[in-house]
Design a protein around this motif. Sequence first.
Motif, PDB file in Angstrom:
ATOM      1  N   THR A 121       0.865  -1.174   0.000  1.00 11.44           N
ATOM      2  CA  THR A 121       0.000   0.000   0.000  1.00 11.44           C
ATOM      3  C   THR A 121       0.907   1.231   0.000  1.00 11.44           C
ATOM      4  O   THR A 121       2.086   1.118   0.312  1.00 11.44           O
ATOM      5  N   GLN A 173     -13.554  -8.238  -3.014  1.00 11.35           N
ATOM      6  CA  GLN A 173     -13.519  -9.427  -3.871  1.00 11.35           C
ATOM      7  C   GLN A 173     -12.392 -10.386  -3.527  1.00 11.35           C
ATOM      8  O   GLN A 173     -12.375 -11.533  -3.972  1.00 11.35           O
ATOM      9  N   ILE A 174     -11.433  -9.940  -2.757  1.00 12.04           N
ATOM     10  CA  ILE A 174     -10.225 -10.747  -2.529  1.00 12.04           C
ATOM     11  C   ILE A 174     -10.584 -12.047  -1.787  1.00 12.04           C
ATOM     12  O   ILE A 174     -11.343 -12.026  -0.824  1.00 12.04           O
ATOM     13  N   MET A 187     -18.928   6.423   4.608  1.00 11.37           N
ATOM     14  CA  MET A 187     -17.480   6.628   4.781  1.00 11.37           C
ATOM     15  C   MET A 187     -16.722   5.536   4.038  1.00 11.37           C
ATOM     16  O   MET A 187     -16.784   4.359   4.363  1.00 11.37           O
ATOM     17  N   ARG A 233      -8.003  -0.704   5.404  1.00  8.86           N
ATOM     18  CA  ARG A 233      -8.493   0.120   4.286  1.00  8.86           C
ATOM     19  C   ARG A 233      -8.439  -0.672   2.984  1.00  8.86           C
ATOM     20  O   ARG A 233      -9.373  -0.656   2.174  1.00  8.86           O
ATOM     21  N   PHE A 234      -7.353  -1.420   2.787  1.00  7.73           N
ATOM     22  CA  PHE A 234      -7.199  -2.279   1.606  1.00  7.73           C
ATOM     23  C   PHE A 234      -8.334  -3.304   1.536  1.00  7.73           C
ATOM     24  O   PHE A 234      -8.921  -3.527   0.473  1.00  7.73           O
ATOM     25  N   LEU A 243     -13.999   0.927   9.253  1.00 14.07           N
ATOM     26  CA  LEU A 243     -13.394   1.784   8.230  1.00 14.07           C
ATOM     27  C   LEU A 243     -14.171   1.747   6.926  1.00 14.07           C
ATOM     28  O   LEU A 243     -13.681   2.152   5.884  1.00 14.07           O
ATOM     29  N   GLY A 244     -15.393   1.229   6.963  1.00 13.36           N
ATOM     30  CA  GLY A 244     -16.266   1.325   5.791  1.00 13.36           C
ATOM     31  C   GLY A 244     -16.332   0.075   4.944  1.00 13.36           C
ATOM     32  O   GLY A 244     -16.944   0.083   3.871  1.00 13.36           O
ATOM     33  N   ASP A 291      -2.803   0.385  -4.643  1.00 17.67           N
ATOM     34  CA  ASP A 291      -2.416  -0.818  -3.913  1.00 17.67           C
ATOM     35  C   ASP A 291      -1.936  -1.862  -4.918  1.00 17.67           C
ATOM     36  O   ASP A 291      -2.429  -1.920  -6.047  1.00 17.67           O
ATOM     37  N   ALA A 343     -11.285  -3.085   2.916  1.00 19.10           N
ATOM     38  CA  ALA A 343     -12.546  -2.383   2.646  1.00 19.10           C
ATOM     39  C   ALA A 343     -12.666  -2.063   1.151  1.00 19.10           C
ATOM     40  O   ALA A 343     -13.739  -2.167   0.566  1.00 19.10           O
ATOM     41  N   ASN A 344     -11.548  -1.719   0.513  1.00 23.50           N
ATOM     42  CA  ASN A 344     -11.546  -1.381  -0.920  1.00 23.50           C
ATOM     43  C   ASN A 344     -11.583  -2.601  -1.830  1.00 23.50           C
ATOM     44  O   ASN A 344     -11.916  -2.484  -3.006  1.00 23.50           O
ATOM     45  N   ASN A 345     -11.173  -3.764  -1.324  1.00 18.88           N
ATOM     46  CA  ASN A 345     -11.069  -4.960  -2.169  1.00 18.88           C
ATOM     47  C   ASN A 345     -11.881  -6.118  -1.605  1.00 18.88           C
ATOM     48  O   ASN A 345     -11.328  -7.155  -1.223  1.00 18.88           O
TER      49      ASN A 345
END
Lengths: 435, 435
Positions: A41, A91-92, B1, A84-85, A309-310, B11, A87-89
């Motif tokens: 990151t 699909q992993i 958020m 955060r990673f 964190l969302g 990333d 939350a953003n991914n």
Amino acid sequence: MKFKTPKGTRDFLPDEMAIREYVLQTIKRIFESYGFECIETPAFEDLELLTAKSGDVAKQIFRIETEKERKLGLRFDLTVPLARFLANNPQIPKPFKRYAIAPVWRYEEPQAGRMRQFYQADIDICGSKGMEADVECIACAVDCLETLGFKSLKVRINNRKVLEGFVEIIKKKIPARIEFGSLEVFRAIDKIGKIGADSVKKELEKIGLPRKQIKDLLGMVSIKGRFEEVLEKGKELLGNIAKEGIEELEQIYEFSKFYGISGLLVLDFSLARGLDYYTGPIFEIEAETKRKVGSLAGGGRYDSLVELLGGRATPATGISLGIERIVEIMKEEMELPKTKIKAFIANVDEKVKPQAIKIAQRLRKDGISCQTDVMNRSLTKQLEFADGLGIPFVVIVGEKELKSKKFKLKDMKKNVEKELSLEQIINILKESKQK
Amino acid sequence: MKFKTPKGTRDFLPDEMAIREYVLQTIKRIFESYGFECIETPAFEDLELLTAKSGDVAKQIFRIETEKERKLGLRFDLTVPLARFLANNPQIPKPFKRYAIAPVWRYEEPQAGRMRQFYQADIDICGSKGMEADVECIACAVDCLETLGFKSLKVRINNRKVLEGFVEIIKKKIPARIEFGSLEVFRAIDKIGKIGADSVKKELEKIGLPRKQIKDLLGMVSIKGRFEEVLEKGKELLGNIAKEGIEELEQIYEFSKFYGISGLLVLDFSLARGLDYYTGPIFEIEAETKRKVGSLAGGGRYDSLVELLGGRATPATGISLGIERIVEIMKEEMELPKTKIKAFIANVDEKVKPQAIKIAQRLRKDGISCQTDVMNRSLTKQLEFADGLGIPFVVIVGEKELKSKKFKLKDMKKNVEKELSLEQIINILKESKQK
């Protein structure tokens, strides 16, 4: 005009880097053997993300000036970026087993052993609720420390749910008007090892706990004995409270047997750890060292952080190795290589330089790290230079040697020379371990 | 958020990291085989240092807010920190051969292939004036690129002293009132490959050069042919001017023979490179790739930089590999492993989980990267998961297998199973290369 490294930071010279590299590469190899994969990151994140759940650390964030964009800060750990990673991914694939070995930054007053840039080495298993995930992280960290040469490891274990249970017990006996948060109590209890029970008592008084209940609480968290004995006593005290926490501790003990580490486990109800986001098991690893230091690794389960964190609800657990402390102890207590360079290929005169280079190129094909002269130096000067860098072997190349196809291999530590063929030299250099 | 990565950053997920790691570890291994040692400097430096000799890049520095202390900025390359390091550590033995593989940051508008955080991999030899140092850096970079699988490499070489010589020739024919700096001219010439000779003509007109001299200059820098032919023509043109530069080029060609790379060298008088601090040889390496890209590596000699930053006069030369570009091309044109994990040790049911973990622990002792289930999943689900991650082998552990001491080893790509002893499985896994 003379520039220095910024306050609280420093340069690492080759001899110190050789040790750091040895530590980091060993840890990386073992992390990978347990099937952890690395992600990367950015060094900085949204300031708002960094401050969201960081508690006291928020004051220690290096802030980056930006013109039009969102405010940024340098990361202060590797767990918040991981959450955060996640939350953003979403699909992993789960479980997601990731490691990260990287610098983090904290803007605080530098002290001995605490710099503003320092390394963390983290493993985390995300997506699994099972205690086998926690135990695997612990086992992997134990493996790292033992491989690095640390002895008599001790894994202190506790569970935040159990700690909550103890606080619940004493809360029942305290008038409802006395209000305090469990986290405050945990933070005070966590200091028993550092500041002693008397000072902790005073802190708990400040928080507002009555003396009787402070005594009860400190009594509960001070139970000593074998893992199973302490667990049994805890169970008795808690009765129907914190059953989940107790079960998790039981499972951890069972799983630790499969990894052959149950003998290292110590159930310590006074272990609390400082961070806010832990939700279940917490753990710290110590070793027997000449100079007394705190734990070399620590971590725990944080099942709510990703959602906070969302992201989607993602149970997760992990452990972090304290690289700077590990390196400091190893420098003090163990014998370590000064350089990774194996050989210096010295040329007797400038005429044979091309052949010295060719021999070096041949050695490099076999992965042997070597140097040749690039300064037109005499043979004596070349030998002095190699010795200064701590290079263990010198191969001497002259016209005589090129004719006979036998070269002198000089062992710099033992100060002995042997005449050998190039193939023999390659075999010796390949097999010699740098120590 | 919902938090994202900051603008211009991203990333890297495990499959992309597997490629990056392969590239970085290969480069690191080869750097080390040439006897380069790593040092580490902080991620940020004094802002004043960073802006001192950076020219246009000064605008692209990420600035860090500090309260009482000196202003700081994130490093934008690895050479300025190295020069500062050398100025601070005059005691370090020379030649000092250092490598650094690390991220740098530039606050500029993100574009395709240009992010705000990116990696550089640099080698530098400091303290040696000899051209063998420049050639060794080039040879090491060539070795890296060839080992990574790049074909038909071309090393373009020039020398700033020779370029100065050409400018001197045309300056003699221009009235003294027309003033311009050589660096401006170099920066224009450097763009021939990118924007074409016509556009460069216009830039040189803007700088103030008369048309006749622009024609002469472009004629001189456009000489084509074999290295020795171009060198001969250059010599004729320069006469007594820039003799040192010509000699350096001759020496580079001679030394390159010892490293077996003279056939890759192209003498290109139009190569100028953008940075201000070069003082002698400059070089760039290209490869034959399906998609046309610029150079994959570039560098040169900078004999004055350390002194300019307040240190002792220290001749130095180095080369930098463009990691992001190299990774992009490799992703497009080569077949690469998706993961470093070699095996998944699947358990038929929960009862045999302890044995699956023990087998995994046994494999890890031999450095084999493997995972076990931590999600209480069925055998089918475990196989699907392993396949999803691109893990090439699965070992199946059930009660039958434990009794017979023969385990199924499933090759996931070929979709074939074999019954083997644990020792046989270990040997196969140890020897199989991940591709």
